[in-house]
Scaffold this motif. Structure first.
Motif, PDB file in Angstrom:
ATOM      1  N   ALA A   1      -0.556   3.887   4.458  1.00  0.00           N
ATOM      2  CA  ALA A   1      -0.027   3.390   3.188  1.00  0.00           C
ATOM      3  C   ALA A   1      -0.396   4.353   2.062  1.00  0.00           C
ATOM      4  O   ALA A   1      -1.509   4.862   2.006  1.00  0.00           O
ATOM      5  CB  ALA A   1      -0.571   1.999   2.897  1.00  0.00           C
TER       6      ALA A   1
ATOM      7  N   ARG B   1      10.250   5.156  -5.743  1.00  0.00           N
ATOM      8  CA  ARG B   1       9.409   5.681  -4.658  1.00  0.00           C
ATOM      9  C   ARG B   1      10.186   6.620  -3.727  1.00  0.00           C
ATOM     10  O   ARG B   1       9.627   7.590  -3.223  1.00  0.00           O
ATOM     11  CB  ARG B   1       8.824   4.532  -3.831  1.00  0.00           C
ATOM     12  CG  ARG B   1       7.968   3.575  -4.618  1.00  0.00           C
ATOM     13  CD  ARG B   1       7.258   2.575  -3.690  1.00  0.00           C
ATOM     14  NE  ARG B   1       8.205   1.734  -2.954  1.00  0.00           N
ATOM     15  CZ  ARG B   1       8.248   1.652  -1.625  1.00  0.00           C
ATOM     16  NH1 ARG B   1       7.414   2.359  -0.886  1.00  0.00           N
ATOM     17  NH2 ARG B   1       9.121   0.855  -1.031  1.00  0.00           N
TER      18      ARG B   1
ATOM     19  N   SER C   1       4.714   7.009  -1.715  1.00  0.00           N
ATOM     20  CA  SER C   1       4.021   5.731  -1.923  1.00  0.00           C
ATOM     21  C   SER C   1       4.458   4.705  -0.892  1.00  0.00           C
ATOM     22  O   SER C   1       4.776   3.557  -1.221  1.00  0.00           O
ATOM     23  CB  SER C   1       4.294   5.214  -3.342  1.00  0.00           C
ATOM     24  OG  SER C   1       3.879   6.151  -4.300  1.00  0.00           O
TER      25      SER C   1
ATOM     26  N   LYS D   1       4.693   1.905   1.913  1.00  0.00           N
ATOM     27  CA  LYS D   1       4.014   0.628   2.099  1.00  0.00           C
ATOM     28  C   LYS D   1       4.239   0.143   3.526  1.00  0.00           C
ATOM     29  O   LYS D   1       5.250   0.509   4.150  1.00  0.00           O
ATOM     30  CB  LYS D   1       4.584  -0.401   1.127  1.00  0.00           C
ATOM     31  CG  LYS D   1       4.506   0.009  -0.337  1.00  0.00           C
ATOM     32  CD  LYS D   1       5.196  -1.028  -1.219  1.00  0.00           C
ATOM     33  CE  LYS D   1       5.156  -0.611  -2.687  1.00  0.00           C
ATOM     34  NZ  LYS D   1       5.834  -1.604  -3.553  1.00  0.00           N
TER      35      LYS D   1
ATOM     36  N   ASP E   1       7.639  -0.917   4.537  1.00  0.00           N
ATOM     37  CA  ASP E   1       8.680   0.090   4.761  1.00  0.00           C
ATOM     38  C   ASP E   1       8.842   0.422   6.238  1.00  0.00           C
ATOM     39  O   ASP E   1       9.759   1.161   6.610  1.00  0.00           O
ATOM     40  CB  ASP E   1       8.357   1.382   3.997  1.00  0.00           C
ATOM     41  CG  ASP E   1       8.386   1.208   2.494  1.00  0.00           C
ATOM     42  OD1 ASP E   1       7.489   1.748   1.819  1.00  0.00           O
ATOM     43  OD2 ASP E   1       9.318   0.545   1.993  1.00  0.00           O
TER      44      ASP E   1
ATOM     45  N   SER F   1      -1.595   0.003   7.200  1.00  0.00           N
ATOM     46  CA  SER F   1      -2.368  -0.360   6.002  1.00  0.00           C
ATOM     47  C   SER F   1      -3.802   0.115   6.105  1.00  0.00           C
ATOM     48  O   SER F   1      -4.259   0.562   7.143  1.00  0.00           O
ATOM     49  CB  SER F   1      -2.338  -1.866   5.813  1.00  0.00           C
ATOM     50  OG  SER F   1      -2.819  -2.514   6.964  1.00  0.00           O
TER      51      SER F   1
END
Length: 119
Positions: free
Chosen positions: A13, A65, A83, A85, A88, A119
Protein backbone atom coordinates in the motif's frame (compact mmCIF):
# COMPACT_ATOMS: atom_id res chain seq x y z
CA UNK A 1 -6.62 -7.13 -33.16
CA UNK A 2 -4.49 -8.14 -30.21
CA UNK A 3 -3.93 -6.24 -26.99
CA UNK A 4 -0.90 -7.20 -24.93
CA UNK A 5 -0.74 -5.92 -21.37
CA UNK A 6 2.24 -5.74 -19.06
CA UNK A 7 3.27 -4.14 -15.80
CA UNK A 8 1.04 -5.78 -13.23
CA UNK A 9 2.40 -7.25 -10.04
CA UNK A 10 2.42 -7.04 -6.27
CA UNK A 11 3.14 -3.93 -4.27
CA UNK A 12 2.59 -2.63 -0.77
CA UNK A 13 0.00 0.00 0.00
CA UNK A 14 1.24 3.43 -0.99
CA UNK A 15 3.36 2.03 -3.78
CA UNK A 16 3.20 2.52 -7.53
CA UNK A 17 2.82 0.45 -10.65
CA UNK A 18 2.68 1.29 -14.34
CA UNK A 19 0.54 -0.74 -16.71
CA UNK A 20 1.18 -0.81 -20.45
CA UNK A 21 -0.97 -2.06 -23.29
CA UNK A 22 0.11 -2.35 -26.91
CA UNK A 23 -2.39 -2.94 -29.69
CA UNK A 24 -1.57 -4.63 -32.97
CA UNK A 25 -3.45 -6.00 -35.94
CA UNK A 26 -6.13 -4.64 -38.24
CA UNK A 27 -6.93 -1.30 -36.65
CA UNK A 28 -8.29 1.23 -39.11
CA UNK A 29 -9.05 3.94 -36.59
CA UNK A 30 -8.98 3.88 -32.79
CA UNK A 31 -11.76 5.72 -30.96
CA UNK A 32 -10.69 5.11 -27.38
CA UNK A 33 -8.39 3.00 -25.26
CA UNK A 34 -8.75 2.38 -21.59
CA UNK A 35 -8.37 0.25 -18.51
CA UNK A 36 -11.01 -1.70 -16.64
CA UNK A 37 -10.77 -3.89 -13.59
CA UNK A 38 -12.62 -6.91 -12.33
CA UNK A 39 -12.64 -8.97 -9.17
CA UNK A 40 -13.80 -12.61 -9.27
CA UNK A 41 -17.58 -12.73 -9.46
CA UNK A 42 -17.90 -9.00 -10.07
CA UNK A 43 -18.61 -7.01 -13.20
CA UNK A 44 -15.81 -5.36 -15.13
CA UNK A 45 -15.69 -1.67 -14.25
CA UNK A 46 -14.08 1.34 -15.89
CA UNK A 47 -10.89 2.62 -14.28
CA UNK A 48 -9.85 5.16 -16.90
CA UNK A 49 -10.34 5.79 -20.59
CA UNK A 50 -8.82 8.18 -23.11
CA UNK A 51 -10.13 8.95 -26.58
CA UNK A 52 -8.01 9.64 -29.63
CA UNK A 53 -8.96 13.29 -29.19
CA UNK A 54 -7.61 13.33 -25.67
CA UNK A 55 -10.83 13.24 -23.64
CA UNK A 56 -10.24 11.38 -20.38
CA UNK A 57 -12.58 9.73 -17.90
CA UNK A 58 -11.60 8.36 -14.50
CA UNK A 59 -13.51 6.30 -11.99
CA UNK A 60 -14.01 8.49 -8.94
CA UNK A 61 -11.91 6.41 -6.53
CA UNK A 62 -8.77 6.69 -8.68
CA UNK A 63 -8.91 10.41 -9.45
CA UNK A 64 -5.73 12.12 -8.29
CA UNK A 65 -3.91 8.80 -7.95
CA UNK A 66 -3.99 7.23 -11.41
CA UNK A 67 -2.97 8.84 -14.70
CA UNK A 68 -3.86 7.46 -18.13
CA UNK A 69 -1.92 8.35 -21.25
CA UNK A 70 -1.66 7.03 -24.78
CA UNK A 71 0.53 6.92 -27.82
CA UNK A 72 -1.71 7.44 -30.84
CA UNK A 73 1.00 6.49 -33.32
CA UNK A 74 1.80 3.14 -31.74
CA UNK A 75 -1.73 2.45 -30.46
CA UNK A 76 -0.54 2.03 -26.90
CA UNK A 77 -2.10 3.07 -23.61
CA UNK A 78 -0.55 3.39 -20.19
CA UNK A 79 -1.84 3.63 -16.64
CA UNK A 80 0.38 5.16 -13.98
CA UNK A 81 -0.96 4.07 -10.61
CA UNK A 82 0.28 5.85 -7.49
CA UNK A 83 -0.73 5.73 -3.83
CA UNK A 84 -2.10 2.26 -4.37
CA UNK A 85 -4.57 0.88 -1.86
CA UNK A 86 -5.55 -2.72 -1.04
CA UNK A 87 -8.94 -2.05 -2.61
CA UNK A 88 -7.18 -1.49 -5.95
CA UNK A 89 -6.41 -5.21 -6.02
CA UNK A 90 -8.01 -6.67 -9.14
CA UNK A 91 -7.33 -8.02 -12.59
CA UNK A 92 -6.84 -5.04 -14.91
CA UNK A 93 -7.92 -5.29 -18.54
CA UNK A 94 -6.99 -3.12 -21.48
CA UNK A 95 -9.79 -2.20 -23.88
CA UNK A 96 -9.72 -0.73 -27.38
CA UNK A 97 -12.81 0.59 -29.15
CA UNK A 98 -12.44 1.48 -32.79
CA UNK A 99 -12.94 0.76 -36.44
CA UNK A 100 -11.41 -2.17 -38.32
CA UNK A 101 -12.58 -0.68 -41.64
CA UNK A 102 -14.70 2.28 -42.86
CA UNK A 103 -17.89 1.02 -41.24
CA UNK A 104 -17.13 -1.74 -38.72
CA UNK A 105 -16.91 -0.56 -35.11
CA UNK A 106 -15.62 -3.16 -32.69
CA UNK A 107 -14.50 -3.73 -29.15
CA UNK A 108 -11.33 -5.57 -28.12
CA UNK A 109 -9.95 -6.72 -24.76
CA UNK A 110 -6.58 -7.79 -23.47
CA UNK A 111 -6.01 -10.94 -21.46
CA UNK A 112 -5.76 -9.12 -18.13
CA UNK A 113 -2.95 -8.46 -15.71
CA UNK A 114 -3.12 -8.99 -11.96
CA UNK A 115 -2.51 -6.09 -9.60
CA UNK A 116 -2.20 -6.99 -5.92
CA UNK A 117 -1.79 -4.37 -3.21
CA UNK A 118 -0.99 -5.57 0.30
CA UNK A 119 -1.62 -3.60 3.45
Amino acid sequence: VQLVESGGGSVQAGGSLRLSCAASGNIFKTFAMGWYRQAPGDQRDLVAEITSGGTIKYEDSVKGRFTISRDNVDNAVYLEMNSLKPEDTDVYYCRLRGYTDDVTFDDFWGQGTQVTVSS
